[in-house]
Design an enzyme around this catalytic site. Sequence first.
Site, PDB file in Angstrom:
ATOM      1  N   VAL A  16      11.863  23.034  -1.766  1.00 46.69           N
ATOM      2  CA  VAL A  16      12.969  23.307  -2.694  1.00 46.69           C
ATOM      3  C   VAL A  16      12.969  24.778  -3.117  1.00 46.69           C
ATOM      4  O   VAL A  16      14.022  25.433  -3.126  1.00 46.69           O
ATOM      5  CB  VAL A  16      12.881  22.389  -3.939  1.00 46.69           C
ATOM      6  CG1 VAL A  16      14.072  22.640  -4.848  1.00 46.69           C
ATOM      7  CG2 VAL A  16      12.830  20.924  -3.538  1.00 46.69           C
ATOM      8  N   LYS A  91       9.934  15.715 -12.049  1.00 48.91           N
ATOM      9  CA  LYS A  91      10.158  14.482 -12.839  1.00 48.91           C
ATOM     10  C   LYS A  91       8.878  13.963 -13.480  1.00 48.91           C
ATOM     11  O   LYS A  91       8.898  13.471 -14.601  1.00 48.91           O
ATOM     12  CB  LYS A  91      10.815  13.404 -11.980  1.00 48.91           C
ATOM     13  CG  LYS A  91       9.977  12.901 -10.848  1.00 48.91           C
ATOM     14  CD  LYS A  91      10.783  12.702  -9.599  1.00 48.91           C
ATOM     15  CE  LYS A  91      10.127  13.428  -8.465  1.00 48.91           C
ATOM     16  NZ  LYS A  91      10.873  13.590  -7.277  1.00 48.91           N
ATOM     17  N   GLU A 115      18.237  19.135 -14.066  1.00 47.97           N
ATOM     18  CA  GLU A 115      19.179  18.294 -13.317  1.00 47.97           C
ATOM     19  C   GLU A 115      18.574  17.757 -12.023  1.00 47.97           C
ATOM     20  O   GLU A 115      18.815  16.609 -11.633  1.00 47.97           O
ATOM     21  CB  GLU A 115      20.443  19.120 -13.002  1.00 47.97           C
ATOM     22  CG  GLU A 115      21.562  18.339 -12.403  1.00 47.97           C
ATOM     23  CD  GLU A 115      22.101  17.282 -13.352  1.00 47.97           C
ATOM     24  OE1 GLU A 115      22.792  17.644 -14.309  1.00 47.97           O
ATOM     25  OE2 GLU A 115      21.825  16.093 -13.122  1.00 47.97           O
ATOM     26  N   VAL A 118      16.219  14.216 -11.360  1.00 52.86           N
ATOM     27  CA  VAL A 118      16.675  12.825 -11.252  1.00 52.86           C
ATOM     28  C   VAL A 118      17.875  12.732 -10.314  1.00 52.86           C
ATOM     29  O   VAL A 118      18.865  13.442 -10.489  1.00 52.86           O
ATOM     30  CB  VAL A 118      17.088  12.273 -12.639  1.00 52.86           C
ATOM     31  CG1 VAL A 118      17.555  10.825 -12.513  1.00 52.86           C
ATOM     32  CG2 VAL A 118      15.952  12.384 -13.634  1.00 52.86           C
ATOM     33  N   GLY A 173      11.656  12.302   8.066  1.00 49.06           N
ATOM     34  CA  GLY A 173      11.555  13.190   6.896  1.00 49.06           C
ATOM     35  C   GLY A 173      12.135  12.573   5.625  1.00 49.06           C
ATOM     36  O   GLY A 173      12.304  13.254   4.622  1.00 49.06           O
ATOM     37  N   GLU A 176       7.538  10.948   2.430  1.00 50.64           N
ATOM     38  CA  GLU A 176       6.464  11.946   2.528  1.00 50.64           C
ATOM     39  C   GLU A 176       5.267  11.367   3.273  1.00 50.64           C
ATOM     40  O   GLU A 176       5.184  10.147   3.481  1.00 50.64           O
ATOM     41  CB  GLU A 176       6.066  12.366   1.123  1.00 50.64           C
ATOM     42  CG  GLU A 176       7.199  13.115   0.457  1.00 50.64           C
ATOM     43  CD  GLU A 176       6.834  13.648  -0.902  1.00 50.64           C
ATOM     44  OE1 GLU A 176       5.640  13.838  -1.157  1.00 50.64           O
ATOM     45  OE2 GLU A 176       7.753  13.873  -1.685  1.00 50.64           O
ATOM     46  N   ASP A 187       7.835   6.776  -8.752  1.00 49.92           N
ATOM     47  CA  ASP A 187       8.780   7.893  -8.741  1.00 49.92           C
ATOM     48  C   ASP A 187      10.071   7.480  -9.471  1.00 49.92           C
ATOM     49  O   ASP A 187      10.564   8.212 -10.331  1.00 49.92           O
ATOM     50  CB  ASP A 187       9.082   8.274  -7.284  1.00 49.92           C
ATOM     51  CG  ASP A 187      10.189   9.308  -7.171  1.00 49.92           C
ATOM     52  OD1 ASP A 187       9.877  10.510  -7.222  1.00 49.92           O
ATOM     53  OD2 ASP A 187      11.366   8.909  -7.053  1.00 49.92           O
ATOM     54  N   LYS A 191      11.843   8.819 -13.188  1.00 49.40           N
ATOM     55  CA  LYS A 191      13.254   9.211 -13.332  1.00 49.40           C
ATOM     56  C   LYS A 191      13.937   8.368 -14.402  1.00 49.40           C
ATOM     57  O   LYS A 191      14.742   8.876 -15.191  1.00 49.40           O
ATOM     58  CB  LYS A 191      13.965   9.065 -11.994  1.00 49.40           C
ATOM     59  CG  LYS A 191      13.473  10.083 -10.967  1.00 49.40           C
ATOM     60  CD  LYS A 191      13.913   9.698  -9.579  1.00 49.40           C
ATOM     61  CE  LYS A 191      13.509  10.735  -8.546  1.00 49.40           C
ATOM     62  NZ  LYS A 191      13.676  10.250  -7.174  1.00 49.40           N
TER      63      LYS A 191
HETATM   64  N1  LIG Z   1      11.659  17.955  -1.826  1.00 48.08           N
HETATM   65  C1  LIG Z   1      12.669  17.374  -2.413  1.00 48.08           C
HETATM   66  O1  LIG Z   1      13.634  16.924  -1.756  1.00 48.08           O
HETATM   67  C2  LIG Z   1      12.711  17.247  -3.912  1.00 48.08           C
HETATM   68  C3  LIG Z   1      13.795  16.579  -4.526  1.00 48.08           C
HETATM   69  C4  LIG Z   1      13.861  16.504  -5.935  1.00 48.08           C
HETATM   70  C5  LIG Z   1      12.840  17.051  -6.692  1.00 48.08           C
HETATM   71  N2  LIG Z   1      11.781  17.666  -6.063  1.00 48.08           N
HETATM   72  C6  LIG Z   1      10.739  18.247  -6.905  1.00 48.08           C
HETATM   73  O2  LIG Z   1      10.706  19.651  -6.687  1.00 48.08           O
HETATM   74  C7  LIG Z   1       9.372  20.135  -6.866  1.00 48.08           C
HETATM   75  C8  LIG Z   1       8.950  20.887  -5.611  1.00 48.08           C
HETATM   76  O3  LIG Z   1       8.965  20.024  -4.502  1.00 48.08           O
HETATM   77  P1  LIG Z   1       8.821  20.569  -2.989  1.00 48.08           P
HETATM   78  O4  LIG Z   1       9.161  19.406  -2.110  1.00 48.08           O
HETATM   79  O5  LIG Z   1       9.555  21.849  -2.825  1.00 48.08           O
HETATM   80  O6  LIG Z   1       7.230  20.828  -2.934  1.00 48.08           O
HETATM   81  P2  LIG Z   1       6.416  21.665  -1.826  1.00 48.08           P
HETATM   82  O7  LIG Z   1       7.221  21.844  -0.594  1.00 48.08           O
HETATM   83  O8  LIG Z   1       5.075  21.017  -1.733  1.00 48.08           O
HETATM   84  O9  LIG Z   1       6.233  23.118  -2.489  1.00 48.08           O
HETATM   85  C9  LIG Z   1       5.409  23.362  -3.589  1.00 48.08           C
HETATM   86  C10 LIG Z   1       5.267  24.852  -3.812  1.00 48.08           C
HETATM   87  O10 LIG Z   1       4.513  25.050  -5.013  1.00 48.08           O
HETATM   88  C11 LIG Z   1       3.348  25.822  -4.713  1.00 48.08           C
HETATM   89  N3  LIG Z   1       2.224  25.300  -5.497  1.00 48.08           N
HETATM   90  C12 LIG Z   1       1.850  23.993  -5.613  1.00 48.08           C
HETATM   91  N4  LIG Z   1       0.760  23.906  -6.396  1.00 48.08           N
HETATM   92  C13 LIG Z   1       0.452  25.159  -6.758  1.00 48.08           C
HETATM   93  C14 LIG Z   1      -0.571  25.730  -7.567  1.00 48.08           C
HETATM   94  N5  LIG Z   1      -1.504  24.965  -8.144  1.00 48.08           N
HETATM   95  N6  LIG Z   1      -0.565  27.060  -7.761  1.00 48.08           N
HETATM   96  C15 LIG Z   1       0.360  27.839  -7.183  1.00 48.08           C
HETATM   97  N7  LIG Z   1       1.360  27.378  -6.394  1.00 48.08           N
HETATM   98  C16 LIG Z   1       1.402  26.048  -6.197  1.00 48.08           C
HETATM   99  C17 LIG Z   1       3.101  25.661  -3.230  1.00 48.08           C
HETATM  100  O11 LIG Z   1       2.378  26.787  -2.788  1.00 48.08           O
HETATM  101  P3  LIG Z   1       2.006  27.010  -1.216  1.00 48.08           P
HETATM  102  O12 LIG Z   1       3.304  27.421  -0.557  1.00 48.08           O
HETATM  103  O13 LIG Z   1       1.020  28.119  -1.241  1.00 48.08           O
HETATM  104  O14 LIG Z   1       1.482  25.696  -0.730  1.00 48.08           O
HETATM  105  C18 LIG Z   1       4.542  25.578  -2.692  1.00 48.08           C
HETATM  106  O15 LIG Z   1       5.066  26.866  -2.520  1.00 48.08           O
HETATM  107  C19 LIG Z   1       8.529  18.899  -7.177  1.00 48.08           C
HETATM  108  O16 LIG Z   1       8.411  18.746  -8.576  1.00 48.08           O
HETATM  109  C20 LIG Z   1       9.337  17.750  -6.588  1.00 48.08           C
HETATM  110  O17 LIG Z   1       9.096  16.499  -7.244  1.00 48.08           O
HETATM  111  C21 LIG Z   1      11.709  17.786  -4.704  1.00 48.08           C
END
Ligand SMILES: NC(=O)c1ccc[n+]([C@@H]2O[C@H](COP(=O)([O-])OP(=O)(O)OC[C@H]3O[C@@H](n4cnc5c(N)ncnc54)[C@H](OP(=O)(O)O)[C@@H]3O)[C@@H](O)[C@H]2O)c1
Length: 408
Positions: A16, A91, A115, A118, A173, A176, A187, A191
């Site tokens: 994201v 969330k 936003e 959820v 995809g 996860e 999850d 929400k």
């Molecule tokens: N993916 C979706 O479709 C989706 C939908 C709705 C909500 N969300 C929410 O959006 C958020 C991000 O999701 P995502 O899918 O983008 O996750 P992601 O791909 O795993 O990315 C997480 C990012 O945060 C960094 N990070 C994680 N822990 C860290 C730490 N302790 N210190 C520093 N950096 C850290 C990671 O660093 P590195 O790059 O170095 O690993 C990475 O850049 C989450 O809260 C998720 O629930 C995601």
Amino acid sequence: MPEQRVRIGLLGRGTVGGAFAELLEQRAGAVEAATGRRPELGGVLTRSGGDPGEILGSSDVIVELMGGIDPAREHVLSALRSGIPVVTANKQLLAQHGDELFEAARASGVQLRFEAAVAGVIPIIRVIQESFGVTEITKVFGIVNGTTNFVLSEMAATGAAYDDVLARAQELGYAEADPTEDVNGADAAAKMAILARLAFHTPVTLSEVGYEGIERVKPDDLAYAKELGLSLKLLGVAERRDGGLSVRVFPCFLYPRHPLAPVEGPFNAVMVQAPAITEITMSGPGAGGIETASAVLGDVVSILSGRAPVHAAREPLEIVRDISSSFYLHLEVADRPGVLARIAEVLGRNEVSVRSVVQRGLGDDARLVMVMHEGLEARFFKALEEIATLDFLRAQPRAIRVIEEEFV
Ligand SMILES: NC(=O)c1ccc[n+]([C@@H]2O[C@H](COP(=O)([O-])OP(=O)(O)OC[C@H]3O[C@@H](n4cnc5c(N)ncnc54)[C@H](OP(=O)(O)O)[C@@H]3O)[C@@H](O)[C@H]2O)c1
């Protein structure tokens, strides 16, 4: 007039966060035209780089897209306490630490927007907080997890087993690598805790949300549901009940004309009911990098426009746990005289009344599929416990809730 620049500090640049950084660059001109302020990416924190203190010190808005509780909680709280508005898609953080975060935002007089936390791209938070900010909402419910909706839709369409469909969802995809929190309902529960807090202006934490997942759903349940004209969804429900509030997540059969019945695949849909609005339904993609990033950018625009959400003070509501539902019950039993009468006796003694029964022979055994009328859940579960001990049972009984209302 000098250009007014706004520095956006980004915590997390994964699926994201990466999409958000790109979108911010592409849409900076449009944001400037809408708000009079041009956003630009400031510091970025990942596991491999960035200094949180420096990023906070040099940002006008913080966007938290790292996920997890720690250190996200610490960084979001520091930002809010320093008077920096925050946008997050996290969330679990909101559902587990909402009180603390909302209080920090209130005390500093800055916005906390979420936003994207959820129902993906569906703007349900904005609708509840702004459009219905002073509306007496009675129920918010829907499909708020795309992974489980995909799995259930595929199981119904193909007859395939849960594990096989889940593996396919991972390949595509939609799930996860570790899908535990999606499939066990946690999850969706997070929400629903967030939606319930906003819709009913009452503190709700994750621990107050009862949840069940879809791990035990069998192809047979879906095959028989088809025969009964039902579709199976993992539903999140937050509703006023008996003067209090009930917030739950559970797999549930829906009658075909229910507005949520046709929502298939990795989509989400949320309904809001209130006397003043009757009912609305919104649906759309439940996740995805660009979709989620777009919801995040919308929050940044709201912050730059200075529109704060409505906060209508209300009396907190008690969480009500023993509520009424109707159930589908799937039993495999020895095919011999007296079995149905014995089951009916247990149900009757526990004041559970049967709406329909379908019986099928399976050699020496039989399969009974029963749908109950609505009644107190505690009574049904008591009856179920007794039924599970009957000596003619060939497998553990399976029970799934049913929403009885038919919509025209
Ligand atoms: N993916 C979706 O479709 C989706 C939908 C709705 C909500 N969300 C929410 O959006 C958020 C991000 O999701 P995502 O899918 O983008 O996750 P992601 O791909 O795993 O990315 C997480 C990012 O945060 C960094 N990070 C994680 N822990 C860290 C730490 N302790 N210190 C520093 N950096 C850290 C990671 O660093 P590195 O790059 O170095 O690993 C990475 O850049 C989450 O809260 C998720 O629930 C995601």
